[in-house]
Motif scaffolding. Sequence first.
Motif, short mmCIF file in Angstrom:
data_model
loop_
_atom_site.label_atom_id
_atom_site.label_comp_id
_atom_site.label_asym_id
_atom_site.label_seq_id
_atom_site.Cartn_x
_atom_site.Cartn_y
_atom_site.Cartn_z
N UNK A 26 2.47 13.02 14.11
CA UNK A 26 1.17 12.60 13.59
C UNK A 26 1.01 12.94 12.13
N UNK A 27 -0.20 13.30 11.76
CA UNK A 27 -0.53 13.49 10.35
C UNK A 27 -1.22 12.23 9.84
N UNK A 28 -2.17 12.39 8.94
CA UNK A 28 -2.99 11.25 8.49
C UNK A 28 -2.14 10.10 7.96
N UNK A 29 -1.18 10.40 7.09
CA UNK A 29 -0.38 9.33 6.49
C UNK A 29 0.42 8.58 7.55
N UNK A 30 0.97 9.30 8.52
CA UNK A 30 1.75 8.66 9.58
C UNK A 30 0.85 7.80 10.46
N UNK A 86 -3.20 -0.72 -3.16
CA UNK A 86 -3.96 0.49 -2.85
C UNK A 86 -3.02 1.69 -2.82
N UNK A 87 -3.53 2.81 -3.33
CA UNK A 87 -2.83 4.09 -3.21
C UNK A 87 -3.76 5.02 -2.43
N UNK A 88 -3.32 5.39 -1.24
CA UNK A 88 -4.12 6.19 -0.32
C UNK A 88 -3.76 7.66 -0.48
N UNK A 89 -4.77 8.50 -0.66
CA UNK A 89 -4.57 9.94 -0.85
C UNK A 89 -5.26 10.71 0.27
N UNK A 90 -4.55 11.68 0.83
CA UNK A 90 -5.11 12.55 1.87
C UNK A 90 -5.58 13.85 1.22
N UNK A 91 -6.73 14.33 1.66
CA UNK A 91 -7.32 15.53 1.07
C UNK A 91 -6.43 16.76 1.13
N UNK A 92 -5.73 16.96 2.22
CA UNK A 92 -4.88 18.15 2.36
C UNK A 92 -3.87 18.24 1.23
N UNK A 93 -3.32 17.10 0.80
CA UNK A 93 -2.32 17.10 -0.26
C UNK A 93 -2.94 17.25 -1.65
N UNK A 94 -4.27 17.21 -1.73
CA UNK A 94 -4.95 17.38 -3.01
C UNK A 94 -5.42 18.81 -3.22
N UNK A 97 5.05 20.07 3.80
CA UNK A 97 4.24 18.93 3.35
C UNK A 97 3.08 19.35 2.45
N UNK A 98 2.84 20.65 2.36
CA UNK A 98 1.76 21.14 1.51
C UNK A 98 2.15 21.32 0.06
N UNK A 99 3.41 21.04 -0.28
CA UNK A 99 3.88 21.25 -1.65
C UNK A 99 4.56 20.00 -2.18
N UNK A 100 3.87 19.29 -3.06
CA UNK A 100 4.45 18.10 -3.70
C UNK A 100 5.15 18.49 -5.00
N UNK A 145 0.86 -1.18 0.00
CA UNK A 145 0.00 0.00 0.00
C UNK A 145 0.90 1.23 0.00
N UNK A 146 0.58 2.20 -0.86
CA UNK A 146 1.32 3.46 -0.90
C UNK A 146 0.48 4.55 -0.24
N UNK A 147 1.10 5.27 0.68
CA UNK A 147 0.41 6.34 1.40
C UNK A 147 0.99 7.69 0.96
N UNK A 148 0.17 8.49 0.28
CA UNK A 148 0.59 9.82 -0.16
C UNK A 148 -0.08 10.84 0.76
N UNK A 149 0.74 11.54 1.52
CA UNK A 149 0.16 12.48 2.49
C UNK A 149 1.21 13.27 3.22
N UNK A 150 1.01 13.45 4.51
CA UNK A 150 1.89 14.31 5.29
C UNK A 150 2.20 13.70 6.64
N UNK A 151 3.37 14.08 7.16
CA UNK A 151 3.72 13.81 8.54
C UNK A 151 3.98 15.17 9.19
N UNK A 152 3.28 15.43 10.28
CA UNK A 152 3.43 16.70 10.99
C UNK A 152 3.57 16.40 12.49
N UNK A 153 3.71 17.44 13.27
CA UNK A 153 3.73 17.29 14.72
C UNK A 153 2.38 17.74 15.28
#
Length: 301
Positions: free
Chosen positions: A37-41, A128-136, A110-113, A3-11
């Motif tokens: 934290x962050x959704x992907x993490x 599966x490729x998981x996408x987080x809304x913030x990165x979209x 993390x807001x700029x891919x 599974x690939x997780x495309x998203x962010x890791x934050x504190x």
Amino acid sequence: MKILLIGAVIVDHMMWLDKLPQRGDDVLCKATKSVVGGCAFNVASMLTHLKVPHELCVPVGQGIYANIIKHALQQGGYRYQEDASADNGYCLCLIEQNGERTFITVEGVEGTFKREWLAQINANQYAYIYLVGYQMTGQSGHIIVDWLTQSLHNTTTQIVFAPGPVINAIDETVMDRLFALKPIVHLNRKEILQYTHTTSLTSAMSLLYAKNQNHIVVTLGSEGAAWHQNQQTTFILPVPTQVVDTVGAGDSHIAALMAYLSKGEPWERALQQANRIASAIVGVEGATVDHKTFLKWSINR
């Protein structure tokens, strides 16, 4: 397959309050904690517990928060995309006495891919490729959907889209192109009602299904979850629990869903397991747990 997780890791800076202050109030915080934290993490953490192979595609910058994040990712054996132009962001998580959470997110690198990060990835090797809304949102959304459209040729690879609270901030063109790829959509009741501009959950799922033509999962908190497919809706019963806080409930739910589907479980059974795991997460402080705590759940549930 992985599974690939495309998203962010934050504190995450977590603060426990009796209740949210009103404008002009001055309130005392009962306790605080800062965690990675962050959704992907959060999703990655649960997939690790469930022994499901996965990879992260997350930007890590340069600065105080980035250093904390790098340490956590290196401990987990994860690769990440480096961008020294800025620090990573953070989230202020305000948790009330009843466990409800309110987030204030400060976006960082993390807001700029970047296109070159994605160009290195073979999208077709993943289940599966998981996408987080913030990165979209913003330009990153266009970059990510370009990559998916151009490189995804394996019809067995499923996109799992968790738009989150920014669902209406994503460019309409990006949403249309993403829906054309027929993603599984995972969101909560508030998000789907806001996106479809209706007050009826049944109508909202029908309207969204007309766009994505694939499974839709709506988490309903203490009411469990709703699963919509082929214009049929099934309600999956909740697992009763004592709520400590609801941080990470959605992340753990979608992680468990992907994990059990990838192990060959049928949809209804996978959703029952997702409800079980999400109920356990809301019974502890924070969005993730250590493996010892996770194993205790497995024994007791």
